[in-house]
Motif scaffolding. Structure first.
Motif, short mmCIF file in Angstrom:
data_model
loop_
_atom_site.label_atom_id
_atom_site.label_comp_id
_atom_site.label_asym_id
_atom_site.label_seq_id
_atom_site.Cartn_x
_atom_site.Cartn_y
_atom_site.Cartn_z
N ARG A 22 0.82 -1.21 0.00
CA ARG A 22 0.00 0.00 0.00
C ARG A 22 0.85 1.26 0.00
O ARG A 22 0.77 2.09 0.89
CB ARG A 22 -0.92 -0.01 1.21
N ILE A 23 1.67 1.42 -1.01
CA ILE A 23 2.48 2.63 -1.13
C ILE A 23 1.62 3.71 -1.78
O ILE A 23 1.07 3.52 -2.85
CB ILE A 23 3.75 2.38 -1.97
N GLU A 24 1.48 4.83 -1.09
CA GLU A 24 0.68 5.94 -1.59
C GLU A 24 1.55 7.16 -1.78
O GLU A 24 2.64 7.25 -1.23
CB GLU A 24 -0.48 6.23 -0.63
N LYS A 25 1.03 8.10 -2.57
CA LYS A 25 1.73 9.36 -2.84
C LYS A 25 0.90 10.52 -2.30
O LYS A 25 -0.33 10.45 -2.27
CB LYS A 25 1.90 9.56 -4.34
N ALA A 26 1.59 11.59 -1.91
CA ALA A 26 0.90 12.80 -1.48
C ALA A 26 1.79 13.99 -1.79
O ALA A 26 3.01 13.86 -1.86
CB ALA A 26 0.59 12.75 0.01
N THR A 27 1.16 15.13 -1.97
CA THR A 27 1.87 16.39 -2.14
C THR A 27 1.38 17.33 -1.05
O THR A 27 0.18 17.52 -0.89
CB THR A 27 1.61 16.99 -3.53
N ILE A 28 2.33 17.88 -0.31
CA ILE A 28 2.01 18.73 0.83
C ILE A 28 2.62 20.11 0.59
O ILE A 28 3.83 20.23 0.38
CB ILE A 28 2.56 18.13 2.14
N LYS A 29 1.81 21.15 0.64
CA LYS A 29 2.28 22.52 0.51
C LYS A 29 2.88 22.95 1.84
O LYS A 29 2.25 22.81 2.89
CB LYS A 29 1.11 23.43 0.12
N THR A 30 4.12 23.43 1.80
CA THR A 30 4.82 23.83 3.02
C THR A 30 5.10 25.32 3.02
O THR A 30 4.89 26.01 2.02
CB THR A 30 6.17 23.09 3.16
N SER A 31 5.64 25.80 4.12
CA SER A 31 6.07 27.20 4.23
C SER A 31 7.58 27.33 4.06
O SER A 31 8.16 28.35 4.41
CB SER A 31 5.62 27.78 5.58
N ALA A 32 8.22 26.31 3.50
CA ALA A 32 9.67 26.33 3.28
C ALA A 32 10.07 27.48 2.36
O ALA A 32 9.38 27.76 1.38
CB ALA A 32 10.13 25.00 2.68
N ILE A 33 11.21 28.13 2.67
CA ILE A 33 11.64 29.25 1.84
C ILE A 33 13.12 29.19 1.43
O ILE A 33 13.54 29.97 0.60
CB ILE A 33 11.36 30.60 2.53
N CYS A 34 13.88 28.28 2.02
CA CYS A 34 15.30 28.24 1.69
C CYS A 34 15.83 26.80 1.72
O CYS A 34 15.12 25.87 2.07
CB CYS A 34 16.09 29.11 2.66
#
Length: 120
Positions: free
Chosen positions: A26-38
């Motif tokens: 059960r390998i799943e994928k996800a995309t998570i929006k972060t507040s990373a800037i550098c």
């Protein structure tokens, strides 16, 4: 004798099958929006999530600020990943950054544009 050999080979094959090694499919994928800037943010977030049991891969794109992950859904949830990012001081989708962790981040990770001036 042939029966014994066939039985042994059959049992040997069964003992090395993926199902007997508890390998999840059960390998799943996800995309998570972060507040990373550098780059420091990228390094911190990727390190934090890579420590999670069940994570297969993680790659944060700083241009889009999106973390793409592959994970074992039998061991880990996307909510667990978001929470780990929050606990490191960063926003993850709708999960806000942990205030105490955010306050401990280097200056460049708290202020947009600071890294380009070489500040930390």
């Amino acid at each position: 004798m042939k029966f014994t050999i066939l039985l042994f080979v059959g049992l040997l094959g069964f003992s090395f099958s993926p199902a007997s090694n508890n390998v999840s499919e059960r390998i799943e994928k996800a995309t998570i929006k972060t507040s990373a800037i550098c780059e420091m943010c990228k390094m911190r977030i990727e390190e934090v999530v890579k420590e999670l049991d069940g994570l297969v891969s993680a790659n944060l794109d700083l241009v889009s600020r999106k973390l793409r992950v592959r994970y074992d859904a039998d061991v880990l949830t996307v909510e667990d990943i978001r929470q780990a990012i929050s606990n490191a001081g960063y926003k993850a989708d709708e999960v806000l950054a942990d205030k105490e962790a955010f306050d401990q981040l280097p200056g460049c990770c708290r202020m947009e544009g600071a890294c380009s001036s070489g500040e930390e």
